[in-house]
Structures are given as C-alpha cells and as structure tokens.
Design a protein around this motif. Structure first.
Motif, short mmCIF file in Angstrom:
data_model
loop_
_atom_site.label_atom_id
_atom_site.label_comp_id
_atom_site.label_asym_id
_atom_site.label_seq_id
_atom_site.Cartn_x
_atom_site.Cartn_y
_atom_site.Cartn_z
N LEU A 43 28.95 -86.74 36.56
CA LEU A 43 28.50 -85.73 35.60
C LEU A 43 28.73 -86.15 34.15
N MET A 72 17.03 -83.70 33.02
CA MET A 72 18.39 -84.19 32.96
C MET A 72 18.60 -85.17 34.11
N GLN A 73 19.15 -86.31 33.75
CA GLN A 73 19.43 -87.29 34.79
C GLN A 73 20.87 -87.77 34.66
N CYS A 74 21.49 -88.02 35.81
CA CYS A 74 22.88 -88.44 35.88
C CYS A 74 22.96 -89.73 36.70
N CYS A 115 25.57 -87.72 32.48
CA CYS A 115 24.31 -86.99 32.42
C CYS A 115 23.74 -87.00 31.01
N GLU A 116 22.42 -87.14 30.93
CA GLU A 116 21.75 -87.12 29.64
C GLU A 116 20.46 -86.32 29.75
N LYS A 145 20.13 -93.63 39.21
CA LYS A 145 20.13 -92.37 38.45
C LYS A 145 19.40 -91.30 39.23
#
Length: 136
Positions: free
Chosen positions: A57, A130-132, A60-61, A85
């Motif tokens: 977490l 949002m991808q982590c 995440c961006e 990702k």
C-alpha cells in the motif's frame, strides 16, 4: 426599452442561465458517476491481496489517462494490471461531453466519452486509476 426588446433580453438571459444550469448538472452527474465507478474496485481480489500481504500500500499512486479531442465519441485507451503492479480503483469523468462509460474486460479498463456538448471546444475524457506494487 419597448416590450419586445425586454422580452428578447429576458429570453437571452434565461437561455444563458439554462446553459449554466446544464453545465452544473453535468458536473454533478460526472461526480456521482465517478463515485459510483470507484465501486468497480475489484473488492474480493483487493481484499485477498491485502490479506495475503501481497499488496504494498505504501507504493500506491494515483494516475490519469487524459485525452482532449473535438470529436463526438472516443476512448481514453486501456490500462491494466501487470506482473508487478495491480490496479485497485478506477474512475471516469468528462468535460464537454454528455456521457462517459467506464468498462472493464478481463482486467483491462477504459473510459468512453460521447455526445460532444459544444463543438467549438475540445472535450476532455479522463480515466483516473490507482495502482499499487505487488510484493515479490
């Protein structure tokens, strides 16, 4: 000012106010749609990854795919998770378009915008996601 001029001025004023109201309604509809789109989070997948300690977490961006065009209908293109990702949230919104549809097909997300409102201005179709990182 004669009655016809006054009537014409009142009509133009009402038309302008109607246009402003239409824009405000469109903004509210876009906001509601974006909030509803966030519910497209792959909840079971996300919770499983989190519970298993697979999702980082802190990495995440929030990213965007934005296109600005002056055509009646187009798509932002697709985004999808990779081996490293995971996309955990997606939303779609638009400016100067009547409709936007967020779709998902086998983990690939896209936003389609249609119904250009003002053909003298570019329309904007935006997909926020949002991808982590996945822990290796």
């Amino acid at each position: 000012m004669d009655a016809q001029s006054q009537l014409s001025n009142d009509f133009n004023s009402l038309r302008n106010e109607t246009h402003v109201l239409h824009q405000k309604i469109q903004e509210l509809e876009n906001l509601v749609s974006s909030l509803n789109s966030l519910q497209m989070i792959q909840r079971s997948n996300f919770t499983d990854l989190l519970a298993e300690g697979i999702l980082d977490l802190s990495s995440c961006e929030l990213l965007q795919s934005i296109k600005q065009l002056r055509i009646n209908s187009f798509s932002t293109g697709e985004v999808s998770s990779t081996n490293t990702k995971k996309i955990i949230a997606v939303s779609c919104n638009t400016e100067n378009y009547q409709n936007h549809i967020l779709s998902s097909n086998n983990g690939k997300y896209s936003c389609r915008c249609s119904g250009l409102i003002d053909s003298n201005q570019d329309g904007t179709c935006t997909m926020n996601y949002m991808q982590c990182s996945l822990l290796q």
